[in-house]
Design a protein around this motif. Sequence first.
Motif: not given
Ligand code: SF4
Lengths: 465, 279
Positions: A47, A67, A96, A98, A138, A141, A144, A292, A387, A434
């Motif tokens: 990340f 990401e 999320c 991503y 997050c 992170r 995931w 973002l 978030r 995003i």
């Molecule tokens: S929640 Fe936001 S900061 Fe965390 S991985 Fe997803 S996009 Fe990135």
Amino acid sequence: MAEEQKKRKKRKTATKAAASIGPMVKESITSTIRAREEGKQKIAYTFIVCQHDEILRAMDIVPVWTENYSGICGAKRDAERFLQRAESLGFSRSLCTYALCGLGFDQWREELGEMPPDAPWGGQVRPDFMISSGQILCDPRSKWYQAAQQFMPDVPIYNIDLPYPLFDPKRDHREVWGYYHRYIVKELRGLVSFLEEQTGKKMDYDRLRELVDLGDRTWNLIHETYELRRAVPCPMGTGDAMNTMVPMCFMMGTQEAYDFYLDLNKELKEKIARGEGEVEEEKYRLLWGGGLPAWYALNDFNYFNSKGASFPAETTYRMVVPLYEMDIPETNDPIEHLAWRWLGYWTFWYEKARKRPGSEPDVERLIQYIEDYKIDGVVMHEAFSCRTWHVGLIWQLHQLAKIYKPIPVLVLGKEGKKEKKQRELPSLVLESDIIDITSYSEVDTRNKIDAFIETLESLRRARAA
Amino acid sequence: MEYYAGIDIGSTMTKAVILAEEIVASVIGPTGPEHRRLANKVMEEALRRAGLALESITYIISTGYGRINVPFADKQVTEISCHARGVGSLFPQARTVIDIGGQDSKAITIDANGRPTNFIMNDKCAAGSGRFIEVIADSLGVKLEEMGDISLRSTHPAKISNICTIWAQQEVAARLAEGVPVPDLVAGIHEALADRVARMAKRLKVEKEVVLTGGGAKNKGLLKALSEQLGCEILVPPEPLITGALGAALLGKDIVQKALKSGKRPETKKRTLEEAKLH
Ligand code: SF4
């Protein structure tokens, strides 16, 4: 899909530097595929904004910024099939996106034993290990990669925990940051040991020191370069900055990143000397005050531009301040320095916020930019699925509204005299995501932008009158 | 005599206002899928009522979601500026405008000159708009116009916890089966919508006087619920549907007068009622 991609025109950027980013990102993805084929270097999922870039580079690890790859799928309007795949595996759309996109992609690749068909820019390669990072707010992170391990059970995870003292208006964070520092140093040293184990190589601390020094110089150069955007007219806006964030977020600790900002710095200075702005006739100066971007809708920045609106500053993807302005202890140990850099980055606005009752570090940052960059209005983007970067945006606007009121206020003028000033600051909150394009409506977004521009214009006229 | 026209093509209703010193004619008609053609019809009807020919209109501004589909308009302005100007002319003391339309809702803060100073829109979700009440009215077999009055008969408004229109519809059906009286359910629905709109409006600083416009302002139950949520009285224009079109006409008047002051006539389009082309 492919047809639609072909038809979409390339987005116009104000700077040559921003225009050069596309091929750069493509090459960075292609180079991971090459590295996988050659098999000489280890590949890590990881990340951004974790202060470990230089550690990875010093150990010759090839980072795959997961990401980023999801962002690329989003920008190419090709994330939906991966999102749907993740949903069919039982992951909720409100997580999320991503992470969802990455998980959908990984599952597909693992199932096929090769890249999914027509994978954007060749695809995201299988990693040798994954470095997750527990960060305040997050959860993806840390979660995931645990979820990704379902499809890649043989790929180990190393988690680095990177906390920072939370803001307390009654307490100086420096009372406790030594403790945080020791903890983060331990985490980073743990990462080094893990990487040594994985690569069978020892960390070369002289090299690390050199790369951290290069990273520091790049950090300061980015700040100085972005500060050039204070110029009226502004030579480069947030639309471009969403491109020029690439070396900052994905290439720190490389000479290429440093050289990129050196070129950008030169280009901006030249544009300023020629009086060349991001837009031909700059009427409004806007702050991208949080969030973002919607990667599939970066053209909205051009739409703002077409109305005479420029974005000289943004809070997303920025270095906050140069390192020499941060009040962090000096050290010769590069790992210790990285930990201080992390703490300095997150706590820089605390002191200012403590001085203004009811304020908050993020609000102080907005105020600073509003003043420094002569801002007329604030635009925020609430991306529903992240978030981490979006919580509290509306509250920040509320706090701002207490300072920038729609009535004349007395402010201290140049010679210390009190002057009556009209300082209202209209705001616009865009809502989508995003990369989840189903949350976005171009018609509604542009309608909101039109209304916002009219509001700015009516204020401009009222002030002129 | 100079005449000005404002035409507001909203998601469900199309409104037109012709103005001289005062309103000389106004028309409200459903938008429907044919709105590209309806702009002409509504304008023709307004002209007929005013006893005027199109050529006698000095300036025409279109607004609302369909504003780009009015080929005879001299200028397009968003509904934010138009509502602000329209309400400002009717209530100079107004500082907040809340508009609850068929498919969206918005809150606008305005200054003493009817200029918008900030705004917020909910266009993502039916639950924040008149559509919410419409869907529930449909499933209860109640006429939309009667919903407000029915809600005022409630003694214990039901709590509707679902903010999604579809789920709220299911919740209403379930509560109905449990024996909850219709007025309590309808009142609960109004409170749910008022809560959503109030939360949106509070993202801005809601200052008095507050004026409610749009179809929502015709619903007494919603008015009551919203005024309770905001903790203040809410003013309603005599015809809350036309404030956008009125504001558009007034903005046209402002443009013309400003131009005349500087000795010019503003540029206008050819005065023919042509249909917008589907591009
Ligand atoms: S929640 Fe936001 S900061 Fe965390 S991985 Fe997803 S996009 Fe990135």
